[in-house]
Enzyme design. Structure first.
Site, PDB file in Angstrom:
ATOM      1  N   ALA A  96     -17.802 -16.094 -14.714  1.00 35.93           N
ATOM      2  CA  ALA A  96     -17.094 -15.043 -15.460  1.00 35.93           C
ATOM      3  C   ALA A  96     -18.041 -14.240 -16.337  1.00 35.93           C
ATOM      4  O   ALA A  96     -18.033 -13.000 -16.315  1.00 35.93           O
ATOM      5  CB  ALA A  96     -15.990 -15.658 -16.313  1.00 35.93           C
ATOM      6  N   ALA A  97     -18.896 -14.936 -17.082  1.00 32.90           N
ATOM      7  CA  ALA A  97     -19.770 -14.218 -18.024  1.00 32.90           C
ATOM      8  C   ALA A  97     -20.680 -13.250 -17.270  1.00 32.90           C
ATOM      9  O   ALA A  97     -20.912 -12.117 -17.717  1.00 32.90           O
ATOM     10  CB  ALA A  97     -20.608 -15.211 -18.822  1.00 32.90           C
ATOM     11  N   TYR A  98     -21.172 -13.689 -16.136  1.00 36.13           N
ATOM     12  CA  TYR A  98     -22.070 -12.859 -15.325  1.00 36.13           C
ATOM     13  C   TYR A  98     -21.301 -11.713 -14.666  1.00 36.13           C
ATOM     14  O   TYR A  98     -21.651 -10.538 -14.820  1.00 36.13           O
ATOM     15  CB  TYR A  98     -22.719 -13.752 -14.261  1.00 36.13           C
ATOM     16  N   SER A  99     -20.237 -12.069 -13.962  1.00 43.13           N
ATOM     17  CA  SER A  99     -19.506 -11.056 -13.183  1.00 43.13           C
ATOM     18  C   SER A  99     -18.873  -9.991 -14.066  1.00 43.13           C
ATOM     19  O   SER A  99     -18.862  -8.815 -13.708  1.00 43.13           O
ATOM     20  CB  SER A  99     -18.418 -11.735 -12.344  1.00 43.13           C
ATOM     21  N   LYS A 155     -21.585  -7.615 -15.274  1.00 41.49           N
ATOM     22  CA  LYS A 155     -22.048  -6.745 -14.184  1.00 41.49           C
ATOM     23  C   LYS A 155     -20.966  -5.758 -13.752  1.00 41.49           C
ATOM     24  O   LYS A 155     -21.261  -4.640 -13.330  1.00 41.49           O
ATOM     25  CB  LYS A 155     -22.508  -7.599 -12.997  1.00 41.49           C
TER      26      LYS A 155
END
Ligand code: ZN
Length: 657
Positions: free
Chosen positions: A552-555, A558
């Site tokens: 979640a934090a990455y997606s 981005k």
């Protein structure tokens, strides 16, 4: 001037005239106040066996394209001495015919073209002949009283030759002047507005003579108060103005040019002189500089764009005044500028070439001030400069030196996260296509990563807005502008479900993967607006289109980046700035993918690492370099008419398609 002769080293060449010639040529070449970047030339006369074993008298003379500082034996062209001496006796000879006949008289057809001053070397009846464009000598001769000052300085020991165009007519003139005189009465020869020759039967004597005569001239300048150029300091210029200047010059040239700012104390001191406009535009130190500098610089003061335009018009008029129909006008752009209060600028297609111009300009501004102190800097008349600038042989020389026209030649790119992975691949690939690159990374290795003149590494944290700003300014300070931004730096946080997700991990991903890109883009926009076909490429991820568990934090970050790029495409289109985006996946040669992360991911999907790495429709791994090729396409002509695009580079995903 330091005498660099070392008897211990020299001794090893005692029985080899050519090796000795290489040695003292390099001694001369090490001294930038004597010769700069390919200037000057040397020769040695020797009797050598030809292919059949018959002895022949030969002049080994510096080949064109070689630099005295680094010359080797192979850099000397062996030309039959008799032929050169006979050529000097001809009434007339075109310079192209001279080059042809010199080549035809070479013992080795693979050797470089002999210097255009070969005939002159041949008629000087001494074994070793040294020729430089020594600053101190040309400074004195570029004044109204130059001749009498040279006489005052050297008495009758020097042969004095009024300015004549180098090449055949100079050799012929000296042949005529010296037909009846005794060369042994002279220590050397001064060519007005051009340089100095020394000669002797021993290499050391010719070299010592050069150093001694030039030192004498330097001491004279100091005694006359003509050896103390102005120095000063100043605040940094407005960097957007510099980008505007570079854009205007590039537009007139018709191709992207870099602008190298010289902020040395001497460059600033010169730019602050009250009469700088008058004295900087009288002409160069020696006419062969015009090939790189054009006859005069542009003076930038109030309205740079207008001043550059006016320069172009005046250059065209200069060409029309002197040209006949056989000549084609060069581009109208200046090669250097005096930027009042801020220093000097050099413009060229590569930073290496711009550096050569900067070096020449440093010597020029010193000589100009020296000439002023001796009663007034007086360069050659415009017609002589034109003759040199449009000399067919010089034009040919320049053509060979030109770097290939790669797609991004003359362009400046900023790449973040450039020390490894996709960022490093982008920096390398853009450089291979001619771009000059500023790489930014947290890793201190970035500073020494490439060790090339067209790459500057800046260490810093992307979450530090000030550090980002200074990287952008570095691009402008070093290269004059910014055309391409590859916003790449990112992290891939450890997999965490939303339920377990710590605020630190969430905040950190947003700060690096999203906010830093917005801050960088914001810092770049004023410069990209002055860029040449400017382009922004953002590196997002396949996860935006097909998210995965635990990311979640990455997606989310981005996905935000993707939306940022889309809004940027809307906002920046009116300025011609394109913003496109890649969604890479299955790229495992990056810092993010440690073996541990890979193994974790693979087991999450109950796959082998190998199967995991190629889990896409094309069953292939994607390399950082392949992403870089896509990024370069987006920054270049391929995507010239595209903005706001999102292109996956992931081996094909049924969830994306
Ligand atoms: Zn010369």
């Amino acid at each position: 001037m330091k005498n660099r002769w070392d008897s211990t080293i020299a001794q090893t060449f005692a029985n080899d005239p050519l090796a000795m010639r290489v040695y003292t040529s390099r001694l001369l070449g090490q001294e930038p106040d004597l010769v700069l970047h390919g200037g000057g030339n040397t020769s040695v006369k020797a009797t050598v066996p030809n292919f059949f074993g018959d002895l022949e008298d030969v002049l080994y003379v510096k080949g064109s394209g070689w630099d005295l500082a680094t010359i080797e034996a192979a850099g000397f062209a062996p030309v039959r001495l008799k032929v050169l001496q006979r050529l000097a006796q001809r009434e007339q000879l075109s310079d192209s015919e001279m080059v042809t006949q010199q080549r035809a008289a070479m013992l080795n057809p693979h050797a470089p073209n002999p210097s255009v001053e070969a005939i002159l070397h041949a008629i000087i009846p001494f074994t070793y002949v040294d020729h430089t464009h020594a600053d101190a000598i040309v400074t004195i001769t570029n004044t109204p009283t130059g001749e009498s000052r040279i006489r005052e300085l050297f008495g009758d020991r020097m042969l004095l030759i009024p300015y004549v165009m180098p090449g055949f007519i100079l050799a012929r003139k000296i042949w005529e002047m010296t037909a009846t005189l005794d060369w042994s009465n002279y220590d050397g020869m001064i060519l007005m507005n051009h340089g100095i020759f020394t000669f002797a039967n021993e290499a050391r004597e010719a070299y010592d003579q050069m150093i001694q005569l030039v030192t004498q001239a330097e001491a004279y300048l100091t005694a006359q108060g003509a050896n103390s150029p102005a120095i000063s300091t100043t605040q940094d210029p407005n960097w957007v103005t510099l980008a505007t200047i570079r854009k205007a010059v590039s537009q007139i040239q018709g191709k992207p040019m870099l602008a190298q700012l010289n902020q040395s104390a001497e460059a600033i001191g010169f730019s602050k002189l009250e009469n700088v406009s008058a004295i900087a535009t009288r002409g160069p130190v020696t006419p062969d500089h015009v090939i790189r500098t054009k006859p005069i610089p542009v003076i930038l003061e109030a309205e740079p764009t207008d001043e550059i335009q006016t320069y172009a018009e005046k250059y065209r008029n200069y060409f029309d005044r002197h040209a006949d129909e056989s000549l084609t006008c060069l581009d109208l752009a200046p090669r250097w500028a005096v930027w009042k209060q801020y220093g000097t600028l050099a413009f060229d297609r590569s930073i290496q070439s711009a550096q050569i111009t900067t070096d020449i300009v440093e010597h020029t501004v010193r000589a100009i001030q020296g000439g002023e102190a001796l009663g007034g800097w007086t360069a050659l008349p415009e017609s002589d400069l034109f003759e040199m600038e449009y000399w067919e042989l010089e034009q040919a020389k320049l053509g060979k030196a030109k770097s290939a026209d790669a797609e991004f030649q003359g362009k400046v790119a900023l790449v973040t996260g450039a020390a490894s992975g996709i960022g490093k691949a982008c920096a390398e690939y853009l450089r291979s296509l001619g771009a000059t690159v500023v790489g930014f990374d947290l890793n201190a290795a970035i500073v020494t990563l490439m060790n090339q003149p067209n790459f500057v590494g800046v260490q810093g944290d992307v979450t530090d807005a000030a550090a980002l700003n200074s990287a952008v300014i570095e691009a402008i300070r070093r290269f004059g502008g910014l055309d391409i931004l590859v916003s790449n730096a990112g992290i891939f946080p450890e997999s965490q479900s939303i339920e377990q997700l710590t605020s630190e991990a969430w905040e950190r991903s947003l700060a690096i993967n999203l906010t830093s890109h917005q801050q960088l883009l914001k810092a770049c926009i004023p410069f990209l607006k002055q860029g040449l076909d400017p382009a922004v490429v953002m590196i997002a991820t396949r996860n935006v289109l097909a998210p995965g568990f635990g990311a979640a934090a990455y997606s989310v970050a981005k996905a935000g980046l993707t939306q940022l790029a889309r809004v940027a495409a809307l906002e920046l289109a009116p300025f011609g700035i394109r913003v496109n985006l890649v969604h890479p996946d299955c790229v495992y040669d990056t810092g993010i993918w440690s073996e541990e992360v890979l193994a974790n991911r693979a087991s999450r999907y109950s796959m082998s690492v190998e199967a995991y790495k190629t889990r896409n429709l094309l069953k292939t791994e994607v390399t950082s370099r392949e992403v870089a090729i896509m990024v370069a396409a987006m920054a270049g002509k391929t995507f010239a008419k595209t903005t706001g695009a999102q292109v996956p580079i992931d081996g094909g995903s049924d969830r994306v398609i």
